[in-house]
Motif scaffolding. Structure first.
Motif, PDB file in Angstrom:
ATOM      1  N   THR A 158       3.360  -8.960   8.231  1.00 18.45           N
ATOM      2  CA  THR A 158       2.033  -8.394   7.948  1.00 18.45           C
ATOM      3  C   THR A 158       1.138  -8.446   9.182  1.00 18.45           C
ATOM      4  O   THR A 158      -0.077  -8.554   9.067  1.00 18.45           O
ATOM      5  CB  THR A 158       1.363  -9.152   6.798  1.00 18.45           C
ATOM      6  OG1 THR A 158       1.193 -10.530   7.181  1.00 18.45           O
ATOM      7  CG2 THR A 158       2.187  -9.083   5.529  1.00 18.45           C
ATOM      8  N   ASP A 163      -0.844  -5.319   6.519  1.00 21.23           N
ATOM      9  CA  ASP A 163      -0.418  -4.477   5.404  1.00 21.23           C
ATOM     10  C   ASP A 163       0.324  -5.316   4.366  1.00 21.23           C
ATOM     11  O   ASP A 163       1.541  -5.236   4.214  1.00 21.23           O
ATOM     12  CB  ASP A 163       0.422  -3.292   5.877  1.00 21.23           C
ATOM     13  CG  ASP A 163       1.456  -3.663   6.933  1.00 21.23           C
ATOM     14  OD1 ASP A 163       1.489  -4.841   7.343  1.00 21.23           O
ATOM     15  OD2 ASP A 163       2.215  -2.775   7.339  1.00 21.23           O
ATOM     16  N   GLU A 164      -0.446  -6.122   3.636  1.00 19.54           N
ATOM     17  CA  GLU A 164       0.129  -7.003   2.628  1.00 19.54           C
ATOM     18  C   GLU A 164       0.743  -6.219   1.474  1.00 19.54           C
ATOM     19  O   GLU A 164       1.703  -6.675   0.852  1.00 19.54           O
ATOM     20  CB  GLU A 164      -0.938  -7.972   2.107  1.00 19.54           C
ATOM     21  CG  GLU A 164      -1.431  -8.952   3.161  1.00 19.54           C
ATOM     22  CD  GLU A 164      -2.458  -9.929   2.624  1.00 19.54           C
ATOM     23  OE1 GLU A 164      -2.588 -10.039   1.387  1.00 19.54           O
ATOM     24  OE2 GLU A 164      -3.143 -10.572   3.443  1.00 19.54           O
ATOM     25  N   VAL A 165       0.190  -5.074   1.165  1.00 17.48           N
ATOM     26  CA  VAL A 165       0.742  -4.248   0.086  1.00 17.48           C
ATOM     27  C   VAL A 165       2.147  -3.783   0.443  1.00 17.48           C
ATOM     28  O   VAL A 165       3.061  -3.814  -0.389  1.00 17.48           O
ATOM     29  CB  VAL A 165      -0.171  -3.046  -0.200  1.00 17.48           C
ATOM     30  CG1 VAL A 165       0.467  -2.117  -1.230  1.00 17.48           C
ATOM     31  CG2 VAL A 165      -1.531  -3.516  -0.702  1.00 17.48           C
ATOM     32  N   ASP A 177      -6.959   0.817  -3.710  1.00 19.70           N
ATOM     33  CA  ASP A 177      -7.297  -0.608  -3.724  1.00 19.70           C
ATOM     34  C   ASP A 177      -6.092  -1.420  -3.262  1.00 19.70           C
ATOM     35  O   ASP A 177      -4.958  -1.119  -3.638  1.00 19.70           O
ATOM     36  CB  ASP A 177      -7.698  -1.038  -5.141  1.00 19.70           C
ATOM     37  CG  ASP A 177      -8.566  -2.280  -5.156  1.00 19.70           C
ATOM     38  OD1 ASP A 177      -8.111  -3.323  -4.642  1.00 19.70           O
ATOM     39  OD2 ASP A 177      -9.697  -2.215  -5.681  1.00 19.70           O
ATOM     40  N   SER A 178      -6.347  -2.446  -2.470  1.00 19.36           N
ATOM     41  CA  SER A 178      -5.271  -3.335  -2.025  1.00 19.36           C
ATOM     42  C   SER A 178      -4.971  -4.418  -3.050  1.00 19.36           C
ATOM     43  O   SER A 178      -3.990  -5.150  -2.904  1.00 19.36           O
ATOM     44  CB  SER A 178      -5.648  -3.995  -0.694  1.00 19.36           C
ATOM     45  OG  SER A 178      -6.697  -4.926  -0.880  1.00 19.36           O
ATOM     46  N   ALA A 197      -6.329  -7.164  -3.367  1.00 18.32           N
ATOM     47  CA  ALA A 197      -6.337  -8.462  -2.697  1.00 18.32           C
ATOM     48  C   ALA A 197      -7.163  -9.488  -3.450  1.00 18.32           C
ATOM     49  O   ALA A 197      -6.891 -10.684  -3.368  1.00 18.32           O
ATOM     50  CB  ALA A 197      -6.880  -8.314  -1.267  1.00 18.32           C
ATOM     51  N   ALA A 233      -3.036   0.243  -1.668  1.00 16.62           N
ATOM     52  CA  ALA A 233      -2.949   0.242  -0.204  1.00 16.62           C
ATOM     53  C   ALA A 233      -4.222  -0.376   0.355  1.00 16.62           C
ATOM     54  O   ALA A 233      -5.193  -0.625  -0.361  1.00 16.62           O
ATOM     55  CB  ALA A 233      -2.753   1.667   0.324  1.00 16.62           C
ATOM     56  N   ASP A 234      -4.218  -0.599   1.656  1.00 15.59           N
ATOM     57  CA  ASP A 234      -5.318  -1.258   2.347  1.00 15.59           C
ATOM     58  C   ASP A 234      -6.078  -0.226   3.175  1.00 15.59           C
ATOM     59  O   ASP A 234      -5.465   0.655   3.790  1.00 15.59           O
ATOM     60  CB  ASP A 234      -4.753  -2.357   3.259  1.00 15.59           C
ATOM     61  CG  ASP A 234      -5.811  -3.336   3.735  1.00 15.59           C
ATOM     62  OD1 ASP A 234      -6.718  -2.907   4.473  1.00 15.59           O
ATOM     63  OD2 ASP A 234      -5.720  -4.522   3.388  1.00 15.59           O
ATOM     64  N   ASP A 276      -5.026   0.786   6.626  1.00 18.56           N
ATOM     65  CA  ASP A 276      -3.885   1.677   6.810  1.00 18.56           C
ATOM     66  C   ASP A 276      -4.413   3.114   6.864  1.00 18.56           C
ATOM     67  O   ASP A 276      -4.638   3.761   5.838  1.00 18.56           O
ATOM     68  CB  ASP A 276      -2.896   1.504   5.659  1.00 18.56           C
ATOM     69  CG  ASP A 276      -1.585   2.238   5.880  1.00 18.56           C
ATOM     70  OD1 ASP A 276      -1.592   3.284   6.569  1.00 18.56           O
ATOM     71  OD2 ASP A 276      -0.559   1.791   5.343  1.00 18.56           O
TER      72      ASP A 276
END
Length: 674
Positions: free
Chosen positions: A234, A238-240, A354-355, A357, A381-382, A385
């Motif tokens: 990551t 990009d944690e997703v 929405d991520s 998070a 998604a973030d 990105d």
């Protein structure tokens, strides 16, 4: 994509290297891995470290500790330099049988703690095995083949360490040399999207594992295939995508899968000799090195693989080409989900970007999907990105940009991440909207923190609150003519984003405007101590828990019910062409100006018993007084707040009681006063 385990196996594992002496770290990490639902753990038992001072004591403690909770796979590698032909841990031992003798010793000493034992790691990688001194791998084959034969003879099962990068010719060589005959499993390493390119050397799990299976079947059809390392870094935040890659790994046609790794490596630790330079190595964990869970860890700890699968069944990015949807970044959040609901009730299509998070917000997305079905198009998604943002806003009729890092405290702890989310994320939204064919309007959620701590405003302390000495401010609140004075990293990042939105309206002629918000509260809010204080206070009050007050509790805010906030966003959207390039304050105004102590007193009245509080020192950037003067917004759009704060707080309390405490024991259920 479904997060389902391949039928050939049950469970999944993590890879985690524990360095000698990391007793505290092991004690912290082990229960976290267990809580994730993992059943296996791959770790190293370094031959070199074992023979170093303190090595025996360390592994005597570590292996029983790990195996009490998980099925442990020890990976035995690294030659003691004193025994190495090259004087390095990557060299072959001068007496090749020494490796088999050490493996035999490990089985004698620790064999009750495992059934499989891995022989070496990444043998075609110069950082783990110096093949320059063993160009045809004859030394390696004799060393590992002999050890594997003895492991099998002793009744344990040997795993051949995976080549990295994957090399079919090397695997075939192991078959020709007889090594595959005496192992029970063959390892495979693959990190698609991190080191390998999907468009280049990486050709997909099925192809690579199929190729490996064909070679292994020639020499040992009964041998299993294990993915001994896979993961996703990551380093680009990009944690997703990390969660998506994890989901893909669960379904690969292998008998075991180990995800690398549970925790990030601290930046001051060399991953391998000489490797401090590549950031990808340091962000492969499901949690940060300090223990903060990334999205993957949080989901696994909330409910294992089932929880991951539940979340991603909510994703439905497809949308008809003729539809011009409303796009809401941060659309699963508190304000975003309420705003989305208002458009969905009218039959509009809404893209929720929405991520996820923030813990709990996925329940808002699930609620929207349950209520409105296929008109909810979620893109998990973030905003950092840029490509995902660009795709999401391509057909938008309007973009409400609510996604962001929202807490002052978090910004002080992680200022770079705060900047990247709030500034870079906003630029991605603006650039995406600027390139979109329909040139959608952009409405940005800013904050009253752009005005700073307001320390120059003289206040008078009363028994209940701090009041401005200036009668005009006391009567009207703080207007947009107040000079900007960014304070704290959060104020700087939101302030910079605020100004970018206004400048894009001027420089590029984009329809874009800003709302600088005070404290918004209402249903679908998951308040914390750091953000969303009204809901946080109510949640703790309903639980009978102590509430921490930072400062004296007499600081004043103008709180605004979320329904009124949604009406303001929609009013600005309806007039964004005419009002482009302008910023407006949004809050409850003087009629909804309250101190924290006043709100706490009302909460005590609602729940029918006193609320316990404790005081801590003031926090950085906290304003003694902020009440928004919303006259400009009212004059420009006709909007005005309609819900008195006491009625709004009661509504939130009833929603929390129904949604958060419905399953609580009867003793915790409270009769709320009207």
């Amino acid at each position: 994509m479904n997060a389902r385990l391949h039928p050939a196996r049950s469970g999944f594992g993590f890879v985690e290297w524990f360095r000698p002496g990391e007793y505290g770290r092991t004690e912290d990490v082990l229960p976290e891995i267990v809580a994730s639902g993992a059943t296996h753990l791959r770790t190293h038992l370094s031959w070199a470290e074992y023979l170093a001072p303190g090595g025996e004591e360390w592994f005597d403690w570590l292996l029983p500790k790990l195996s009490a909770e998980l099925d442990v796979l020890p990976c035995i590698h690294y030659t003691p330099p004193s025994l190495s032909r090259t004087g390095k841990a990557t060299g072959a031992p001068r007496r090749l049988k020494d490796y088999a003798d050490f493996v035999d010793h490990v089985i004698d000493r620790y064999g009750r703690h495992f059934r499989h034992i891995e022989l070496w790691n990444e043998p075609n990688n110069l950082l783990d095995w110096d093949w320059r001194e063993d160009k045809d791998f004859s030394l390696f084959c004799e060393m590992v083949g002999g050890a594997a034969y003895w492991v099998q003879k002793r009744g344990w099962k040997a795993v051949l360490g995976a080549p990295c990068p994957f090399d079919p010719a090397w695997i075939n060589l192991m078959g020709q040399r007889g090594v595959l005959d005496v192992v029970s499993a063959v390892g495979f390493h693959g990190f698609p999207g991190t080191w390998d390119s999907d468009e280049g050397s990486w050709n997909g799990w099925d192809l690579h594992l199929g190729e490996l299976r064909r070679i292994v079947d020639v020499y040992n059809p009964g041998a299993e295939l294990w993915v001994t390392e896979t993961g996703y870094s990551t380093w680009r935040q990009d944690e997703v995508e990390q969660v998506r890659r994890f989901m893909a790994a669960l379904s690969v046609p292998a008998d075991r899968v180990y995800w690398y790794s549970w925790r990030d490596v601290p930046h001051d630790v060399a991953v391998q000799e000489g490797l401090w330079f590549d950031p990808r190595h340091y962000h492969l964990g499901a949690t940060e090195h300090g223990g903060r869970p990334k999205l993957l860890a949080r989901l696994l700890q909330e409910g294992g693989v089932r929880r991951v699968q539940e979340l991603f069944t909510l994703a439905k990015p497809s949308i008809a080409s003729s539809v011009a949807p409303v796009v809401i970044t941060g659309g699963s959040g508190f304000i975003g989900s309420n705003l989305a609901s208002s458009y969905l009730r009218e039959g509009r299509d809404v893209v929720i970007f929405d991520s996820l998070a923030r813990p709990g917000v996925d329940s808002n997305l699930a609620w929207l999907r349950d209520q409105f079905g296929d008109r909810v198009h979620s893109c998990i998604a973030d905003v950092r990105d840029a490509a995902q943002v660009r795709d999401a806003v391509r057909d938008a009729s309007v973009v409400f940009h609510l996604a962001g890092q929202t807490a002052v405290t978090t910004s002080l702890d992680h200022p770079i991440e705060d900047m990247e989310v709030n500034v870079r994320g906003t630029l991605n939204v603006l650039e995406g909207a600027r390139a979109a064919p329909r040139r959608p309007g952009v409405i940005f959620a800013s904050t009253n923190k752009v005005y700073g701590a307001l320390e120059d405003i003289d206040t008078v302390a009363t028994a209940k609150c701090h009041q401005p000495a200036d009668p005009q401010i006391a009567r009207n609140g703080i207007g947009e003519d107040r000079s900007l004075d960014f304070c704290t990293p959060y104020g700087c990042s939101k302030g910079a984003a605020d100004q970018y939105v206004l400048d894009y309206a001027k420089s590029y002629g984009m329809p874009a405007a800003v709302l600088r918000m005070s404290c918004i509260y209402g249903p679908r809010q998951f308040g914390t101590e750091d953000q969303g204080w009204v809901a946080h206070f109510l949640i703790r009050a309903l639980r009978g828990e102590r509430i921490t007050i930072f400062g004296d509790g007499h600081q004043v805010r103008d709180i605004l019910d979320v329904d009124d906030a949604v009406a303001a966003y929609r009013a600005l959207h309806a007039n964004v062409g005419r009002l482009s390039g302008q910023a407006f304050n949004l809050g409850g105004g003087p009629s909804n100006a309250v101190s924290l102590s006043m709100v706490l007193a009302e909460m005590a009245r609602i729940i029918g018993e006193p609320v316990e509080t404790a005081h801590e020192p003031w926090r950085t950037g906290d304003q003694l007084y902020f009440v928004a003067d919303t006259a400009r917004l009212q004059a420009a759009t006709g909007w005005q707040p309609t819900i008195p704060w006491k009625r709004g707080v009661l509504r939130l309390a009833r929603w929390l009681q129904a949604e958060r405490f419905a399953d609580a024991p009867a003793a915790r259920q409270r009769r709320l006063s009207a």
